[in-house]
Design a protein around this motif. Structure first.
Motif, short mmCIF file in Angstrom:
data_model
loop_
_atom_site.label_atom_id
_atom_site.label_comp_id
_atom_site.label_asym_id
_atom_site.label_seq_id
_atom_site.Cartn_x
_atom_site.Cartn_y
_atom_site.Cartn_z
N VAL A 111 1.27 -1.43 -0.41
CA VAL A 111 0.20 0.23 -0.01
C VAL A 111 1.05 1.26 0.30
CG1 VAL A 111 -1.28 1.51 1.53
CG2 VAL A 111 -1.61 -1.30 1.36
N SER A 112 0.80 2.04 -1.15
CA SER A 112 1.30 3.67 -1.00
C SER A 112 0.53 4.84 -0.78
CB SER A 112 1.50 3.65 -2.46
OG SER A 112 0.16 4.08 -3.06
N SER A 113 -0.51 4.88 -0.23
CA SER A 113 -0.77 5.76 0.73
C SER A 113 -2.12 5.49 1.15
CB SER A 113 -1.45 6.57 0.04
OG SER A 113 -2.03 6.26 -1.05
N VAL A 114 -1.92 6.11 2.21
CA VAL A 114 -4.11 5.64 3.06
C VAL A 114 -4.26 6.51 3.14
CG1 VAL A 114 -2.38 6.12 5.63
CG2 VAL A 114 -5.06 4.80 5.15
N SER A 115 -6.08 6.60 3.00
CA SER A 115 -7.37 7.77 3.66
C SER A 115 -7.82 8.10 5.33
CB SER A 115 -8.01 8.07 2.61
OG SER A 115 -7.38 8.70 0.67
N PHE B 283 -2.44 10.41 3.19
CA PHE B 283 -1.38 9.89 3.39
C PHE B 283 -0.24 8.87 2.77
CE2 PHE B 283 -4.03 10.92 7.41
CZ PHE B 283 -3.35 11.84 7.61
N ALA B 284 0.77 9.48 2.56
CA ALA B 284 1.59 8.55 2.18
C ALA B 284 2.83 7.32 2.57
CB ALA B 284 2.57 9.34 1.11
N THR C 228 -8.91 4.15 4.84
CA THR C 228 -8.90 3.52 3.55
C THR C 228 -7.68 3.36 2.40
OG1 THR C 228 -11.45 3.81 3.07
CG2 THR C 228 -10.38 2.36 1.68
N ALA C 229 -7.51 1.65 2.33
CA ALA C 229 -5.87 2.09 1.83
C ALA C 229 -6.16 1.12 0.20
CB ALA C 229 -4.67 1.67 2.14
N VAL C 230 -5.87 1.51 -0.83
CA VAL C 230 -6.09 0.77 -1.89
C VAL C 230 -4.78 0.30 -2.58
CG1 VAL C 230 -6.79 0.59 -4.48
CG2 VAL C 230 -8.19 1.72 -2.52
N GLU C 231 -4.04 -1.65 -2.54
CA GLU C 231 -2.69 -2.18 -3.12
C GLU C 231 -3.46 -1.95 -4.64
OE1 GLU C 231 -0.74 -3.71 -4.90
OE2 GLU C 231 -1.74 -5.21 -4.06
N ASP C 232 -2.17 -1.27 -5.48
CA ASP C 232 -3.28 -1.17 -7.30
C ASP C 232 -2.56 -1.97 -7.70
OD1 ASP C 232 -4.81 0.92 -6.98
OD2 ASP C 232 -3.14 2.44 -7.78
N ARG C 233 -1.32 -3.26 -7.68
CA ARG C 233 -0.94 -4.28 -8.33
C ARG C 233 -1.35 -5.67 -8.07
NH1 ARG C 233 4.97 -5.96 -6.52
NH2 ARG C 233 5.09 -4.02 -7.12
#
Length: 579
Positions: free
Chosen positions: A44-48, A58-59, A88-93
């Motif tokens: 995860v690269s960022s979280v809201s 936040f990064a 909430t955090a999204v991991e795109d890969r």
């Protein structure tokens, strides 16, 4: 465990951008400690993070893991009381979404509050279309189809991001998702980002409101499709306060009082093996109307206090007993029941005149309780006997011999006059329930089960007021929960674990809030001290904590659930914590 704090530094840059570079005095700071155990969390690269409608992103250089990452969000001065916290955090890969939600309490303007939040996999992705305009929240207080969680209600399941429309702003906080009148905190999902305006077609209305807070199925994407309004508030969903929404004390406002006789010499609590006026408060209890408070210790005294909602004052009434003493009020408020080495005696309230002693007891009374209808007194003695006295005829008790030394007793709230369910905790690390039929003088053992495998004492036992859980605290620092009825004789959910300096901290006192949403726990050891804490039961998260002068022996919520009384293990001290 070392915590990573770089995200908090990022927040401070974001929150001061374009401003004065310092926190406004009236704003409150929420420090959110984020963890995640999902396999993709490290990517995860960022979280809201959203707190009471204030959202920050936040990064994350190293993603998330079991090691807490702290971020902070400033909220306006008008934001106090119970608030919702979501992330909430999204991991795109791997196209994974992590989310979490909880609540916390802001006691006043300018406060700094810490809260732990674990993120788990589970953000659902929409398949297209716009959010509904009227997805009303369900009876459990979940958010409507277009709305996110209310300020204290759980988040709805329909507020997730649609893939057919650009993310909108319609997932704002509803205005009515605050504390309800009866339910517990909804668990459904976190705040959605709202799939609002579509890119083509005629304007849709968003569909008719869902009956359970789910998205409407009608309304095709259009250029005029408006965002959801957040849904109307559910009438039954509550914050974790539940049952009227009473918020327990934060334990930041506590005062100590002396139970000891003013004529006693000053306390010496075991220094050089000297014990002078060093009394332990074995029980504390509020009267049903909350205006009286009783403290009972091993000085052979029950001290009666008046209570105005904030301050204890000695009433001048003291009941003399013999040795270790326990006391509780009858639920109808007419009697104070006192148990000690001399047996059981009841006293009229508020005249404090004594009735004749209860008959038939042997040994020292080491625990007691009164049925909800104020007709029976249940007690246990160190002679390994369980007694049931009818207050209409206390001379002749019903009794049964117990298999071991009892340490705690509780009466199920589902009990009726003709059918009592009684739970006992034993010094052997076991517990047991009995069905008692007073009309036939029948004691029927129902369920016997293990609390501690190593045989460490099960010290204290309490049913939740709603009758759904049985909590037991033991000498190994555990508070465990059993589902009622006891169809499965193993604990449910995550236990609470208490240690001091790596050593198990003995749990001596438990008290449920009237709503069954919170549990007060008193623990400690003579080597390392201890504390009293209030826990949110469903989330297994700490709501507040206080460290008395001497660690707790007994705890008791007031009838309103807004005050906590604490009896300490040394020097006859009691503590009152209010909002």
């Amino acid at each position: 465990m070392k915590r990573r704090r770089y995200a908090l530094a990022i927040l401070l840059v974001l929150s001061t951008a374009g401003g004065t570079g310092c926190k406004k005095q009236s704003e409150s700071l929420l420090v959110v400690s984020l963890t995640a155990s999902d396999a993709s969390a490290s990517l995860v690269s960022s979280v809201s993070v959203s707190v009471a409608g204030v959202e920050q992103t936040f990064a994350l250089g190293d993603g998330l893991s079991a090691t807490p990452v702290e971020v902070g969000v400033y909220v306006p001065s008008s934001t106090t009381g119970e608030v919702a916290v979501t992330a909430t955090a999204v991991e795109d890969r791997y196209d994974r979404c992590l989310a979490g939600a909880t609540t916390t309490y802001i006691p006043s303007d300018g406060a700094t509050v810490s809260v732990a939040l674990a993120l788990v996999a589970g953000c659902a992705t929409g398949t297209g279309g716009t959010t509904g305009t009227g997805g009303a929240a369900g009876a459990a207080g979940a958010a409507g189809a277009g709305g996110a969680a209310g300020a204290a209600g759980g988040a709805g399941t329909g507020g997730t991001k649609g893939t057919g429309g650009a993310p909108g702003t319609g997932g704002t906080t509803g205005t009515g998702g605050t504390t309800g009148t009866g339910g517990t905190k909804g668990t459904g999902g976190t705040t959605g980002t709202g799939g609002t305006t579509g890119t083509g077609g005629t304007p849709g209305t968003g569909g008719t409101p869902g009956t359970g807070g789910t998205p409407g199925t009608g309304g095709t994407p259009g250029t005029g499709g408006t965002k959801g309004t957040g849904g109307t508030p559910g009438t039954g969903g509550s914050s974790s306060g539940g049952a009227g929404g009473a918020i327990p004390p934060s334990l930041a406002n506590c005062t100590e009082y002396e139970h000891n006789d003013p004529a006693d010499p000053p306390c010496i609590d075991g220094i050089n093996n000297q014990f002078v006026s060093d009394y332990r408060i074995y029980s504390v209890a509020f009267s049903p109307d909350g205006t009286l408070f009783a403290s009972a210790g091993d000085d052979g005294r029950v001290k009666i206090w008046s209570f105005d909602g904030s301050t204890l004052r000695a009433s001048g009434n003291v009941i003399s007993t013999d040795g270790v003493t326990f006391a509780t009020f009858s639920p109808d408020g007419s009697l104070l029941i006192v148990g000690s080495q001399s047996g059981l005696v009841s006293y009229d309230v508020p005249a404090w005149t004594a009735h004749p002693p209860f008959g038939g007891t042997t040994g020292d009374i080491v625990g007691l309780a009164v049925t909800a209808d104020s007709k029976y007194v249940v007690s246990i003695s160190d002679a390994n006997v369980l007694y049931v006295h009818a207050l209409a005829n206390p001379a002749a008790p019903l009794e049964t011999t117990l298999p071991a030394n009892p340490r705690g007793v509780a009466i199920s709230p589902s009990s009726t006059t003709g059918d009592l369910t009684i739970a006992i905790a034993y010094a052997t690390g076991r517990a047991e329930t009995f069905d008692v039929q007073p009309s036939t003088a029948t004691f029927t053992p129902e369920d016997a089960f293990t609390v501690e495998l190593d045989g460490s004492s099960a010290n204290t036992i309490q049913y939740s007021p709603d009758g759904t859980l049985l909590a037991i605290g033991d000498a190994e620092g555990l508070v465990q929960f059993w589902s009622v009825p006891l169809d499965v004789l193993t604990p449910v959910g995550t236990p609470l674990k208490f240690t001091k300096n790596g050593v198990a901290s003995n749990v001596a006192g438990l008290s449920w809030s009237p709503s069954s949403a919170y549990l007060a726990v008193g623990d400690g050891t003579f080597d390392f001290g201890g504390n009293a804490a209030i826990w949110r039961v469903s989330a297994r998260s700490q709501f507040g904590m206080v460290v008395p002068t001497n660690f707790p022996q007994s705890v008791s919520f007031s009838p309103s659930g807004t005050v906590l009384g604490i009896g300490e293990v040394s020097c006859g001290l009691v503590m009152i914590c209010t909002n």
